[in-house]
Design an enzyme around this catalytic site. Structure first.
Site, PDB file in Angstrom:
ATOM      1  N   ASP A 199       0.861  -1.179   0.000  1.00  0.00           N
ATOM      2  CA  ASP A 199       0.000   0.000   0.000  1.00  0.00           C
ATOM      3  C   ASP A 199       0.900   1.234   0.000  1.00  0.00           C
ATOM      4  OD1 ASP A 199       1.017   0.215   2.508  1.00  0.00           O
ATOM      5  OD2 ASP A 199      -0.860  -0.043   3.568  1.00  0.00           O
ATOM      6  N   CYS A 242      -7.272 -28.062   6.219  1.00  0.00           N
ATOM      7  CA  CYS A 242      -6.094 -27.315   6.676  1.00  0.00           C
ATOM      8  C   CYS A 242      -5.292 -28.120   7.698  1.00  0.00           C
ATOM      9  CB  CYS A 242      -6.496 -25.957   7.258  1.00  0.00           C
ATOM     10  SG  CYS A 242      -7.019 -25.983   8.981  1.00  0.00           S
ATOM     11  N   CYS A 255     -12.595 -29.689   6.970  1.00  0.00           N
ATOM     12  CA  CYS A 255     -11.626 -28.726   6.431  1.00  0.00           C
ATOM     13  C   CYS A 255     -10.290 -29.440   6.227  1.00  0.00           C
ATOM     14  CB  CYS A 255     -11.470 -27.544   7.381  1.00  0.00           C
ATOM     15  SG  CYS A 255     -10.139 -26.399   6.915  1.00  0.00           S
ATOM     16  N   ASP A 266      -7.781  -7.307   0.274  1.00  0.00           N
ATOM     17  CA  ASP A 266      -6.864  -7.568   1.376  1.00  0.00           C
ATOM     18  C   ASP A 266      -7.609  -7.243   2.644  1.00  0.00           C
ATOM     19  OD1 ASP A 266      -5.588  -5.137   3.128  1.00  0.00           O
ATOM     20  OD2 ASP A 266      -6.452  -4.424   1.245  1.00  0.00           O
ATOM     21  N   HIS A 277      -5.977 -21.922   9.979  1.00  0.00           N
ATOM     22  CA  HIS A 277      -7.354 -22.303   9.643  1.00  0.00           C
ATOM     23  C   HIS A 277      -8.114 -21.150   8.997  1.00  0.00           C
ATOM     24  CE1 HIS A 277     -11.295 -23.899   9.435  1.00  0.00           C
ATOM     25  NE2 HIS A 277     -11.729 -22.805  10.043  1.00  0.00           N
ATOM     26  N   CYS A 304      -7.018 -28.282  11.207  1.00  0.00           N
ATOM     27  CA  CYS A 304      -8.175 -29.181  11.302  1.00  0.00           C
ATOM     28  C   CYS A 304      -7.770 -30.644  11.139  1.00  0.00           C
ATOM     29  CB  CYS A 304      -9.228 -28.795  10.271  1.00  0.00           C
ATOM     30  SG  CYS A 304     -10.096 -27.262  10.706  1.00  0.00           S
TER      31      CYS A 304
END
Lengths: 379, 379
Positions: free
Chosen positions: A95, A308, A306, A268, A337, A311
């Site tokens: 930014d 991930c 999930c 974002d 997660h 998980c």
């Protein structure tokens, strides 16, 4: 201004105003709509490159304001630029520093020339103007740089908003003249608060300057979701359809879905990573507050099904324990997660647009949401 | 008492009193001398299982006192035990909780029966005795459990030390009678402060009870290195050579080398992980203080040539930035390096003993150490 050589945007599918595409950058292509996690201080808090790739992140954001103050953009340039410094070889967007000058600096004086502000770290004084912001971002070497804008807090008087739009457009012109790096795309930021006429004027003026991409700024500053979406609707039609459109600082799941519905390509937000550190896990139903006593002996994964790392390996009971014990691993596992949740959502969004079932996707998305903690039905 | 079926210790090489071997446990074999990182609250701070394996950790320690108070040993047992709770399928050793009752509890009253103490978390009262400690550790399900001991602070009056030895031996007998799990080895702890006669008496008494392993406790509590080594020398000769010998709470590189020289097989210590979080990196020369300004533009790895994830991917300048910015990733990357440093050291120690060049290894180890930050000679 045409696209810099290394960049292009290709639209691959639409569903109403929602669109799917690919944004090509010197550090690789990004399938859009895409979400960027925030790496404020050249690190997405707690995660490594490998973990970011595993959750699905392909492009990250870093904050020029923070890096300008510490460690400084010159040391980073001497060390080979931001990609090398933080060990991330995918695309990076920085930014302009504008938003943090307004939100974090202890004191600021804005003039047509630029902004004088005091560092939130040590109170020392700095000068920031459109040319400084371009120079800092060229030193950092991100794939995408942003023009310095003026972002007034909402609500703001009409005259304040109008002056901010004038300055933002003028500063965008100055930024364009100052920008040199051919391997970096400079995006402009649309301001205008919640005023549709100002939004349109700002968008049309910036579009006339021919930037390779455009951001919608000045939102997610406390306004309601309805106001946010109205401002978005007042902006997007006036931005060129062949360039990426980036909605800054927005990342709640509903906001992502609704902004995509209106034609946004890039996002974002600190939300998924920040709430993770505060013990909130994003799940299809809404959120799961991991400290709740109901999870003390819960052997289920945070979100059963999930894929991930968190998980697949840990129970709600263990995550609750880590959170209550204030363990570092808590922030890390929760962040993994939450980002994975967001990336699975973005992936499903892109697939729904491509497969022409966007409307049904939205219905299903809302049907599962209750806002409250998921129960033990699965267990 | 013989070795429980699932356990055995095999001596594979010696060099003077230094010894190399293999300690077999239900969760796999451990090559000794071995170092255990400390996972106080069922997590080695900041790291995952995969990272622990990558740095070379094969056996970890967890603290019974902390887990007894939070989340409690019953919830962990109901969730399948400590291995499953924390996602670690290698061997685990739990301490008895004795040391933390002395070092952390707000108030404690020790009698021959046991200890009444107030939780350091919320001031609530608990009773801990040898049977409680065994029961708690059986619920946690670690591969190795420790007997409750009395660990007086040093210096201590001779009568206090002698009474602590008597209690420690008596409590070890009670622990042995209470212990049931056949898949868990119960080790006894030798006390006796810096008094050689008491150390010998305690070691011989415990050896007479026939434990499958023995620890040297009551050290690393502020005494000098010379005193520590003298206490070790007064203890080890009286412990059986066919059982593992574990020096508790000791982990500075010099201490590891000197304790191995005297015949120790197993170590745990918070030092490498704790100093990592405080920005100290272990290197062959001694330590590297990452916040020092001299590293602000230093593109070298923390320890050039080290094969750890941190050294392969990041510069001193980036690690300095993360530390000064108080980023979570700082603790994590520094911890990875420090543990890898310790595990490379342990590996070289075992190789040196096996290859009959232990003396030369020690000479080289000390020749490289300067105690100060490494310079820029390599850069």
């Amino acid at each position: 201004m045409a696209f810099p050589r290394a960049f292009s945007y290709r639209l691959t599918a639409t569903a109403g105003r929602a669109r799917a595409g690919v944004f090509f950058t010197p550090h690789g292509p990004i399938e859009t709509p895409a979400f960027m996690p925030v790496g404020t201080q050249a690190t997405v808090k707690g995660l490594t490159r490998e973990e970011l790739l595993a959750v699905g992140a392909r492009m990250v954001l870093a904050n020029t304001y923070h890096l300008y103050l510490r460690p400084g953009v010159d040391p980073i340039a001497r060390l080979g630029g931001l990609h090398r410094f933080m060990n991330w070889d995918g695309p990076i967007l920085t930014d302009s520093g504008g938003f943090q000058v307004y939100s974090l600096a202890d004191l600021r004086e804005v003039s047509d020339d630029g902004v004088r502000f005091r560092s939130h770290l040590d109170g020392s004084e700095f000068w920031f103007d459109p040319e400084t912001a371009v120079d800092a971002q060229e030193k950092l070497g991100a794939d995408v740089a942003m023009t310095l804008d003026e972002c007034p807090p909402l609500p703001a008087a009409p005259a304040v908003l109008a002056r901010a739009v004038d300055r933002t457009v003028n500063w965008a012109e100055r930024s364009l003249r100052a920008h040199r790096r051919p391997d970096q795309a400079l995006f402009a930021i649309v301001q205008g608060g919640l005023d549709p006429a100002l939004r349109r004027r700002c968008a049309e003026s910036l579009a006339g300057l021919g930037f390779p991409g455009y951001a919608v700024g000045g939102l997610s500053v406390g306004e309601s979701r309805a106001d946010r979406l109205a401002a978005l609707e007042a902006t997007l039609p006036y931005l060129p359809g062949d360039r990426p459109r980036y909605l800054m600082g927005v990342g709640a799941p509903e906001d992502l879905v609704e902004a995509v519905e209106r034609g946004v390509d890039l996002f974002d937000c600190v939300l998924p990573t920040r709430v993770a550190r505060n013990g909130l896990l994003l799940v299809p139903e809404g959120k799961l507050t991991i400290k709740n006593a109901r999870y003390a002996a819960d052997s289920l994964a945070p979100e059963p099904g999930c894929d991930c790392y968190t998980c697949r390996n840990f129970s709600r009971a263990y995550l609750r324990h880590l959170y209550l014990a204030r363990e570092i691993l808590s922030a890390r596992l929760n962040t993994i997660h939450n980002l994975r949740y967001i990336y699975r959502l973005m992936s499903r969004i892109r697939e729904a647009i491509a497969a022409d079932r966007w409307g049904r996707f939205r219905e299903e998305f809302y049907a599962r949401r209750s806002g409250s903690d998921p129960g033990h039905e699965e267990g």
